[in-house]
Design a protein around this motif. Structure first.
Motif, mmCIF file in Angstrom:
data_model
loop_
_atom_site.group_PDB
_atom_site.id
_atom_site.type_symbol
_atom_site.label_atom_id
_atom_site.label_comp_id
_atom_site.label_asym_id
_atom_site.label_seq_id
_atom_site.Cartn_x
_atom_site.Cartn_y
_atom_site.Cartn_z
ATOM 1 N N LEU A 269 0.803 -1.225 0.000
ATOM 2 C CA LEU A 269 0.000 0.000 0.000
ATOM 3 C C LEU A 269 0.837 1.275 0.000
ATOM 4 O O LEU A 269 0.284 2.369 -0.027
ATOM 5 C CB LEU A 269 -0.972 0.063 1.193
ATOM 6 C CG LEU A 269 -2.215 -0.823 1.191
ATOM 7 C CD1 LEU A 269 -1.890 -2.296 1.144
ATOM 8 C CD2 LEU A 269 -3.074 -0.505 2.408
ATOM 9 N N HIS A 288 -2.379 5.454 0.529
ATOM 10 C CA HIS A 288 -3.313 4.595 -0.198
ATOM 11 C C HIS A 288 -3.940 3.563 0.740
ATOM 12 O O HIS A 288 -3.333 3.155 1.742
ATOM 13 C CB HIS A 288 -2.601 3.876 -1.350
ATOM 14 C CG HIS A 288 -2.409 4.728 -2.564
ATOM 15 N ND1 HIS A 288 -3.465 5.254 -3.280
ATOM 16 C CD2 HIS A 288 -1.276 5.152 -3.196
ATOM 17 C CE1 HIS A 288 -2.990 5.949 -4.303
ATOM 18 N NE2 HIS A 288 -1.671 5.912 -4.272
ATOM 19 N N HIS A 289 -5.139 3.146 0.387
ATOM 20 C CA HIS A 289 -5.860 2.155 1.199
ATOM 21 C C HIS A 289 -5.989 0.818 0.482
ATOM 22 O O HIS A 289 -6.830 -0.008 0.831
ATOM 23 C CB HIS A 289 -7.249 2.701 1.565
ATOM 24 C CG HIS A 289 -7.194 4.006 2.305
ATOM 25 N ND1 HIS A 289 -6.708 4.109 3.585
ATOM 26 C CD2 HIS A 289 -7.538 5.260 1.913
ATOM 27 C CE1 HIS A 289 -6.769 5.367 3.979
ATOM 28 N NE2 HIS A 289 -7.258 6.091 2.979
ATOM 29 N N GLY A 290 -5.150 0.620 -0.504
ATOM 30 C CA GLY A 290 -5.119 -0.634 -1.245
ATOM 31 C C GLY A 290 -3.784 -0.757 -1.944
ATOM 32 O O GLY A 290 -3.008 0.205 -2.009
ATOM 33 N N SER A 308 -4.013 3.167 -7.387
ATOM 34 C CA SER A 308 -4.190 2.105 -6.408
ATOM 35 C C SER A 308 -5.488 1.330 -6.568
ATOM 36 O O SER A 308 -6.420 1.754 -7.256
ATOM 37 C CB SER A 308 -4.136 2.716 -4.995
ATOM 38 O OG SER A 308 -4.535 1.813 -3.992
ATOM 39 N N GLU A 309 -5.522 0.213 -5.884
ATOM 40 C CA GLU A 309 -6.730 -0.601 -5.764
ATOM 41 C C GLU A 309 -7.865 0.202 -5.132
ATOM 42 O O GLU A 309 -9.042 -0.105 -5.341
ATOM 43 C CB GLU A 309 -6.422 -1.837 -4.900
ATOM 44 C CG GLU A 309 -7.566 -2.812 -4.718
ATOM 45 C CD GLU A 309 -7.830 -3.681 -5.941
ATOM 46 O OE1 GLU A 309 -8.911 -4.308 -5.997
ATOM 47 O OE2 GLU A 309 -6.956 -3.743 -6.835
ATOM 48 N N ASP A 310 -7.517 1.245 -4.355
ATOM 49 C CA ASP A 310 -8.549 2.033 -3.682
ATOM 50 C C ASP A 310 -9.270 2.996 -4.621
ATOM 51 O O ASP A 310 -10.161 3.742 -4.203
ATOM 52 C CB ASP A 310 -7.968 2.801 -2.484
ATOM 53 C CG ASP A 310 -6.901 3.831 -2.877
ATOM 54 O OD1 ASP A 310 -6.831 4.223 -4.050
ATOM 55 O OD2 ASP A 310 -6.137 4.238 -1.983
#
Length: 360
Positions: A269, A288-290, A308-310
């Motif tokens: 992350l 980031h949160h992912g 990011s995934e977020d």
């Protein structure tokens, strides 16, 4: 006591699903631009310096895996899981404006005129404009690299020899005389002679390459293969440096001016900054949160972006600020973002989302 330096990113919202690719244009008379690809099917174009949203390209029916801009930022392209590649064009003027070519429907975002699209038989994972901007390279699950002539969109593309695996990344180098590609299901970077359409060299890696970038000056190829980041001589193809990473990384990017630093992001992350010459970690940016799927330096090297995934894009300054300035910077950033969002929605030439839809 020396004040702690912290990185305060510009946070760019708008995507509703993971951001999987980022691409900066070179500096143009209108500034420079950042295009992003996301699994939400809607590529977005932003001001590369401020992160301000300019427009959203709507029309893909599947996740968008790759995106790029040509050297003049007049055209953009995106590759999708709906078996197509778009060709998009930004019109010159006081404000950046765009016309776009997409799946099924093809139109100019300003006039509504229909243009063209490039259809494929399977998921397209990579796309890249040639340096002279006339050619578009695509590759994907068909295990075929295709070269389209942008000036003759109705002409059949040129196909290179069959790739040994599904194409994950693709790029041009050597003034459009060489193409590099990597595969999803095997290690190595393959170098293709454009004249013969055949593989002439393979840069061997143990794991598959998830990110491959040609440096702005054409000297280095930067690759990420999960456990390591490698730098290759783009002219003689020797391995220059290889550094083991503190986590599994998906993407890496070399600072384009001095070449003294590089950034990498992955499953932990965080966005890591390293010294190119020693491999020492200089900074670790959290926010980031992912997992971080993609990182890219701006053309001037003063900042870099992460996706990011977020579903967010964060733009980080290479030189951090004092910790005491953190709260003030956040407050000013939110205020400026609100003003800029209204301005771009009024002036931009892209699709303006209806109420309830994500914009930027």
């Amino acid at each position: 006591m020396e004040k702690k330096k912290v990185a305060i990113p510009l946070v760019c919202h708008g995507h509703s699903r993971p951001v999987v690719d980022l691409f900066y244009s070179p500096v143009t008379p209108d500034g420079y631009f950042l295009i992003s690809a996301s699994k939400d099917t809607n590529p977005m174009l932003r001001n590369g310096e401020t992160g301000d949203w300019i427009g959203t390209f709507q029309g893909h029916k599947g996740a968008v895996w790759s995106c790029c801009l040509d050297r003049n930022a007049l055209r953009a392209a995106s590759a999708s899981a709906d078996f197509s590649a778009w060709s998009l064009r930004r019109l010159a003027g006081d404000s950046p404006r765009c016309s776009i070519v997409i799946t099924i429907k093809v139109w100019d975002a300003l006039t509504g005129d229909e243009l063209h699209s490039f259809e494929h038989k399977h998921i397209v994972r990579a796309c890249a404009f040639s340096e002279d901007t006339h050619l578009l390279l695509t590759g994907g699950m068909e295990k075929t690299l295709r070269v389209y002539d942008i000036n003759r969109p109705d002409a059949a593309p040129r196909e290179l020899d069959k790739s040994p695996g599904s194409v994950r990344t693709a790029a041009w180098l050597h003034s459009d005389q060489t193409i590099l590609s990597s595969c999803t299901d095997m290690g190595g970077v393959r170098l293709w002679d454009v004249r013969t359409g055949k593989i002439v060299q393979t840069l061997e890696t143990k794991a598959s390459i998830t990110s491959a970038e040609v440096s702005q000056d054409g000297r280095f190829i930067t690759t990420a293969d999960g456990s390591s980041v490698k730098f290759w001589d783009a002219n003689h193809f020797g391995l220059v440096k290889s550094y083991d990473m503190p986590c599994n990384v998906e993407s890496a990017s070399l600072e384009p001016k001095s070449g003294s630093k590089f950034v990498a992001g992955g499953e932990d992350l965080w966005v890591h900054v390293f010294d190119f010459f020693t491999g020492e970690e200089i900074a670790c940016n959290k926010g980031h949160h992912g997992p971080v799927h993609c990182v890219r330096f701006a053309p001037g090297g003063e900042s870099y972006a992460s996706g990011s995934e977020d579903g967010t894009i964060r733009i980080w300054q290479l030189s951090p600020v004092n910790a005491d300035d953190d709260e003030a910077a956040n407050a000013n950033g939110k205020a400026n973002a609100a003003v800029n969002e209204v301005t771009t929605k009024l002036e931009g030439g892209f699709h303006i989302p209806k109420e309830g839809q994500a914009g930027g």
